[in-house]
Design a protein around this motif. Structure first.
Motif, mmCIF file in Angstrom:
data_model
loop_
_atom_site.group_PDB
_atom_site.id
_atom_site.type_symbol
_atom_site.label_atom_id
_atom_site.label_comp_id
_atom_site.label_asym_id
_atom_site.label_seq_id
_atom_site.Cartn_x
_atom_site.Cartn_y
_atom_site.Cartn_z
ATOM 1 N N VAL A 27 0.851 -1.190 0.000
ATOM 2 C CA VAL A 27 0.000 0.000 0.000
ATOM 3 C C VAL A 27 0.890 1.245 0.000
ATOM 4 O O VAL A 27 1.804 1.361 0.811
ATOM 5 N N TYR A 28 0.588 2.161 -0.933
ATOM 6 C CA TYR A 28 1.347 3.400 -1.069
ATOM 7 C C TYR A 28 0.407 4.594 -1.129
ATOM 8 O O TYR A 28 -0.714 4.485 -1.607
ATOM 9 N N GLU A 29 0.912 5.743 -0.669
ATOM 10 C CA GLU A 29 0.286 7.018 -0.987
ATOM 11 C C GLU A 29 0.964 7.527 -2.248
ATOM 12 O O GLU A 29 2.171 7.344 -2.434
ATOM 13 N N THR A 36 4.683 8.424 -2.914
ATOM 14 C CA THR A 36 5.279 9.338 -1.936
ATOM 15 C C THR A 36 5.543 8.683 -0.585
ATOM 16 O O THR A 36 6.467 9.085 0.112
ATOM 17 N N LYS A 37 4.733 7.705 -0.203
ATOM 18 C CA LYS A 37 4.907 7.097 1.120
ATOM 19 C C LYS A 37 4.498 5.635 1.074
ATOM 20 O O LYS A 37 3.430 5.298 0.582
ATOM 21 N N TYR A 38 5.366 4.777 1.592
ATOM 22 C CA TYR A 38 5.047 3.362 1.740
ATOM 23 C C TYR A 38 4.322 3.183 3.066
ATOM 24 O O TYR A 38 4.847 3.523 4.123
ATOM 25 N N TYR A 116 4.175 4.003 -11.837
ATOM 26 C CA TYR A 116 4.488 5.007 -10.840
ATOM 27 C C TYR A 116 5.984 5.015 -10.581
ATOM 28 O O TYR A 116 6.630 3.971 -10.584
ATOM 29 N N GLU A 117 6.529 6.200 -10.360
ATOM 30 C CA GLU A 117 7.932 6.330 -9.986
ATOM 31 C C GLU A 117 8.020 6.172 -8.476
ATOM 32 O O GLU A 117 7.166 6.647 -7.742
#
Length: 121
Positions: A27-29, A36-38, A116-117
């Motif tokens: 799950v990522y933001e 941006t955030k794991y 996504y990067e």
């Protein structure tokens, strides 16, 4: 007569116990195709989608690619991006399922066509 071997007794764990052993999702933001955030990872189980849900979303222009079940948790948001294997998915809907133990979220996913990067490092 057809039978699904459901006993409706709480002493039969097969009827009430949910397992999450079909894979792992991360799950990522994300912001503008950059992770941006794991936030974490979950074990998941593959779920099915009912015809009404499938066609209602199809009318809205949403193609449901996958449905998974994950344990209920406070960190999952509808704005998050899930990565399963090498594919990225957007969350379409989160449904709470409380008929089995443990209670879980049924998450409907749409495959994202963009990569996504990784900006989490």
């Amino acid at each position: 007569m057809l039978s699904n071997n459901k006993t409706f007794a709480n002493n039969n764990l097969r009827d009430v116990q949910k397992t999450f052993n079909d894979g792992i999702c991360k799950v990522y933001e994300a912001e503008e195709r950059t992770l941006t955030k794991y936030k974490g990872f979950f074990h998941f189980s593959n779920e099915t989608v009912g015809l009404n849900t499938f066609f209602d979303n199809n009318v809205r222009g949403v193609q449901i690619e996958k449905a998974i079940g994950i344990p209920i948790n406070p960190i999952l948001s509808k704005l998050d991006i899930l990565k399963i294997d090498d594919d990225f998915y957007k969350i379409i809907e989160i449904q709470t399922k409380d008929k089995k133990k443990p209670h879980f979220f049924k998450v409907l996913l749409e495959k994202d066509v963009f990569d996504y990067e990784d900006g989490t490092t």
